[in-house]
Design an enzyme around this catalytic site. Sequence first.
Site, PDB file in Angstrom:
ATOM      1  N   TYR A 137      34.412  61.623  54.000  1.00 23.10           N
ATOM      2  CA  TYR A 137      35.247  62.835  54.019  1.00 23.10           C
ATOM      3  C   TYR A 137      35.666  63.265  52.612  1.00 23.10           C
ATOM      4  O   TYR A 137      36.824  63.605  52.353  1.00 23.10           O
ATOM      5  CB  TYR A 137      36.498  62.625  54.885  1.00 23.10           C
ATOM      6  N   LYS A 178      44.217  33.018  49.569  1.00 20.20           N
ATOM      7  CA  LYS A 178      45.239  33.913  50.116  1.00 20.20           C
ATOM      8  C   LYS A 178      45.051  33.955  51.628  1.00 20.20           C
ATOM      9  O   LYS A 178      45.040  35.008  52.262  1.00 20.20           O
ATOM     10  CB  LYS A 178      45.135  35.302  49.492  1.00 20.20           C
ATOM     11  N   ASP A 233      49.261  34.220  44.683  1.00 22.25           N
ATOM     12  CA  ASP A 233      50.482  34.729  44.066  1.00 22.25           C
ATOM     13  C   ASP A 233      51.336  33.592  43.518  1.00 22.25           C
ATOM     14  O   ASP A 233      51.848  33.659  42.394  1.00 22.25           O
ATOM     15  CB  ASP A 233      51.267  35.603  45.044  1.00 22.25           C
ATOM     16  N   ASP A 280      38.803  36.113  37.964  1.00 16.12           N
ATOM     17  CA  ASP A 280      38.854  37.093  36.880  1.00 16.12           C
ATOM     18  C   ASP A 280      40.296  37.270  36.402  1.00 16.12           C
ATOM     19  O   ASP A 280      40.594  37.223  35.200  1.00 16.12           O
ATOM     20  CB  ASP A 280      38.285  38.417  37.386  1.00 16.12           C
ATOM     21  N   ASP A 338      42.235  35.561  32.690  1.00 10.30           N
ATOM     22  CA  ASP A 338      42.892  36.397  31.684  1.00 10.30           C
ATOM     23  C   ASP A 338      44.358  35.997  31.524  1.00 10.30           C
ATOM     24  O   ASP A 338      44.882  35.920  30.406  1.00 10.30           O
ATOM     25  CB  ASP A 338      42.803  37.872  32.073  1.00 10.30           C
TER      26      ASP A 338
END
Length: 374
Positions: free
Chosen positions: A143, A185, A218, A242, A246
């Site tokens: 859409y 998670k 987390d 990833d 970092d």
Amino acid sequence: MSGTRIAVVAGDGIGLEVMPAGIRAVDAVAEVHGLRLDWHHLDWGSEFYRRHGRMLPVDGLEVLAQHDAIFLGAVGVPDIPDVETLWGLLIPIRRAFEQYINLRPVKTLPGVTNRVRTDEVIDLMIVRENNEGEYSEIGGRAYRGLPEEAAFQENVFTRKGVARAARFAAELAVSRGGRLTSATKSNGIVHTMPFWDEVVRDTLTDYPSVELRSELIDALAASLVLHPERYDVIVASNLFGDILSDLAGAVTGSIGSAPSANLNPERRHPSMFEPVHGSAPDIAGQGIANPIGQIWSGAMMLDALGHRPAAAHLTAAFEHVLAEGVRTRDLGGTASTEQFTSAVVAAVGGLADRYVGADPGADAVGADVAEVAS
């Protein structure tokens, strides 16, 4: 006699500055150890894209396949979408050559203050699954241009893909402290993450000496800031690895120092070695970029090619320079890229007697890439 063939893609931004520094440092240690390296420079990157509408030639992967390793600087510029630079160069290389392990060492460096308050030495390895997971090509948009426009992205986790990453991480843990943390998670991502947990657990039954701990991403991210010294080896999916690498690199001082290896452990294809920092266009052309990430990636490349003493020698050289107080601006010093590199080259000569013909041990480069890969 022909030497080891290395494809060089300096790329963009500070990649054009740290790549010559990295090659110079690697050449210095190679000369001392009697290694012959044949560097083949390829002008691929954003300038190539502007001229040809693509990041590498049509036969680019075939060209790279003729080499023993790939040495990458950085790619990306502000006026070209990152999706073009990443999916036009890095990801095709990683997948065509089955570089399914992204290995990133993180450790406290001499003379560099950690960004977190800890008196403990940080020394950990992040094993990132590098070919599937969240970075899938499956998806699209529907859409387009309408209020109900939608985007879809499918994650892909295979038993083979998760198991081989977990196995590599377990082998690495065996060679180090014996502790493996799996990033997950599974309390919120209902299908792929419980599957990840299951496959990691199943794989680790072959490694009874390794202590496995599963941590929610987390909580793990917070713990890496609060207690980074507690970790030894972390295995994570493509996206989670990833982000965590970092974060951990920044915790130890500067992401400019962080190296990485994109490995094809079976050595059927060339592996690729690159710093984590990116092209950093805000400081490009100023001669102040930190070359450690490129130099350290060069040490990981030597290690993966089977030259462990030379790899350890190069690592010791840049650590010696840091210990002597020579640091670039991102590390709180005043040295330019050239000054730091020259100091490393001098240190290679000064430390030669300790490393030529020596076996420095498995952890001298942060990880014995060659041994784990085999």
